[in-house]
Design a protein around this motif. Structure first.
Motif, PDB file in Angstrom:
ATOM      1  N   LEU A  60       0.819  -1.205   0.000  1.00 23.02           N
ATOM      2  CA  LEU A  60       0.000   0.000   0.000  1.00 23.02           C
ATOM      3  C   LEU A  60       0.851   1.252   0.000  1.00 23.02           C
ATOM      4  N   SER A  61       1.965   1.227   0.741  1.00 21.43           N
ATOM      5  CA  SER A  61       2.829   2.402   0.796  1.00 21.43           C
ATOM      6  C   SER A  61       3.866   2.404  -0.320  1.00 21.43           C
ATOM      7  N   HIS A  62       3.973   1.304  -1.027  1.00 21.25           N
ATOM      8  CA  HIS A  62       4.917   1.212  -2.146  1.00 21.25           C
ATOM      9  C   HIS A  62       4.198   0.617  -3.357  1.00 21.25           C
ATOM     10  N   PRO A  63       3.301   1.377  -3.971  1.00 22.53           N
ATOM     11  CA  PRO A  63       2.553   0.827  -5.108  1.00 22.53           C
ATOM     12  C   PRO A  63       3.483   0.546  -6.292  1.00 22.53           C
ATOM     13  N   LEU A  64       3.191  -0.547  -6.987  1.00 20.32           N
ATOM     14  CA  LEU A  64       3.996  -0.885  -8.159  1.00 20.32           C
ATOM     15  C   LEU A  64       3.929   0.215  -9.218  1.00 20.32           C
ATOM     16  N   LEU A  65       2.731   0.710  -9.438  1.00 22.91           N
ATOM     17  CA  LEU A  65       2.516   1.705 -10.484  1.00 22.91           C
ATOM     18  C   LEU A  65       1.603   2.807  -9.985  1.00 22.91           C
ATOM     19  N   PHE A 159       9.804  11.151  -6.321  1.00 22.30           N
ATOM     20  CA  PHE A 159      10.979  10.619  -7.000  1.00 22.30           C
ATOM     21  C   PHE A 159      11.015   9.089  -6.983  1.00 22.30           C
ATOM     22  N   THR A 160      10.743   8.484  -5.816  1.00 22.10           N
ATOM     23  CA  THR A 160      10.865   7.028  -5.690  1.00 22.10           C
ATOM     24  C   THR A 160       9.700   6.276  -6.318  1.00 22.10           C
ATOM     25  N   HIS A 161       8.604   6.976  -6.581  1.00 22.59           N
ATOM     26  CA  HIS A 161       7.451   6.300  -7.179  1.00 22.59           C
ATOM     27  C   HIS A 161       7.101   6.914  -8.536  1.00 22.59           C
TER      28      HIS A 161
END
Length: 366
Positions: A60-65, A159-161
């Motif tokens: 949830l905090s690191h969505p693929l896209l 930046f990271t996502h």
């Protein structure tokens, strides 16, 4: 009865024209190209998601896209020539809009206020940074609404996502378009000066020029999803097509010289030089024993290394007897060659069209 049906028919035509403005079918590639674009988007989104999962994880905090990447993929793979689909537009536009959305979220945490401010701010920021990209508005809106489980409230999210998604998508797009033969990042190749001078090619010295296109676009008052360089290239091509229509059925076979002095490819270079100078020729076709064209020799070619005529011959420009005269204008006006050899289906020499022949034909047609 006729008087009653004519008004109805007229009204139907008016409504048909009105509704056609909503469902406009633009000129573009065929279904094969559209299918290729769809497959590119499939691979682009899949690889981007996979690489993001490997690099930053998922959850949830690191969505693929990030969802707007779907819209970016449509532009990148379906309309790669659009200024809105270029690498800086995708990477810069999405990342900058994410930063705008995050900033608005911190300044105005009220949804009804943050949403419109984020989209408006995104347009201004992209315009200032020359990276207008429509999906960027969705990026700004999504971040301002606090999506991705609250991760979008952090500046690192931009930046990271968002930035990473955009970068990976562009890299996949670069590889895809290189494989498919498209020019990406899109550029319009300029016709080189034949003598490495600052002069533009002759076709660009008359008619519509780049400055005319710039002024017309500025006066038009609307943002067009096409570069002025592309417009200029389209206008020049349209001019040539209109020229072909004006000159009707005039072909290379109609204006070519038929009594052509040529040389066998197995002849010596000294014999070719003698023919050029004694007969005052600018071009000497090289043929084999069956009369098939092997190349063409000009005075400049005499400086090349080689003992036989076919060793020093240059690659010729070829046309068929039925080639329209209008199709000869561009190659003979770019300064690379002064002649086009006219051949039959077996590449046997049938004639030659020189710049002089073309000028005479165009003058007579005018």
């Amino acid at each position: 009865m006729t008087q009653n049906t004519e008004p109805n028919s007229g009204r139907r035509r008016i409504w048909s024209r009105y509704y056609s403005t909503f469902i406009d079918v633009p000129a573009g590639p065929d279904w094969r190209e559209r299918t290729r674009a769809a497959m590119g988007a499939v691979g682009g989104i899949a690889l981007t998601g996979l690489l993001c999962a490997i690099m930053v994880g998922s959850g949830l905090s690191h969505p693929l896209l990030v969802a707007p990447m779907g819209a970016s993929a449509v532009l990148l793979f379906a309309v790669p020539a659009s200024p809105l689909a270029q690498p800086w537009a995708i990477i810069g536009g999405n990342t900058i809009c994410a930063l705008v959305g995050i900033t608005i979220l911190h300044i105005a945490p009220v949804t009804w206020l943050a949403a419109p401010l984020a989209v408006g701010g995104a347009i201004i920021a992209m315009s200032l940074m020359r990276c207008l990209h429509p999906p960027g508005g969705a990026v700004a809106l999504a971040t301002a609404l606090g999506g991705a489980g609250g991760a979008s409230a952090l500046y690192s999210f931009a930046f990271t996502h968002v930035g990473l998604n955009s970068l990976l998508l562009v890299i996949v797009g670069l590889l895809f378009h290189r494989y498919s033969g498209h020019s990406y990042p899109h550029r319009v190749p300029a016709a080189p000066s034949s003598h490495a001078t600052a002069d533009v090619v002759p076709l660009d010295r008359v008619g519509v020029d780049a400055a005319d296109v710039d002024e017309a676009v500025a006066a038009y008052g609307e943002v067009l999803d096409v570069s002025t360089q592309d417009l200029h290239a389209l206008f020049k091509d349209a001019e040539l097509r209109a020229s072909g229509r004006r000159h009707g059925d005039l072909t290379a076979g109609d204006i070519m010289s038929r009594d052509i002095i040529s040389i066998n490819g197995a002849a010596g270079v000294s014999e070719a030089a003698a023919l050029l100078y004694e007969r005052g020729l600018l071009s000497l076709p090289v043929i084999d024993s069956a009369g098939r064209v092997e190349g063409v020799i000009t005075p400049l070619d005499l400086g090349r290394e080689g003992a036989l005529a076919h060793h020093i011959a240059s690659d010729p420009l070829l046309a068929g007897p039925s080639t329209p005269v209008a199709a000869l204008i561009r190659p003979l006006s770019e300064g690379q060659r002064h002649e086009i050899l006219v051949v039959d289906e077996a590449l046997r020499l049938r004639g030659m069209v020189t710049q002089t022949d073309l000028i005479a034909a165009l003058a007579a047609a005018a």
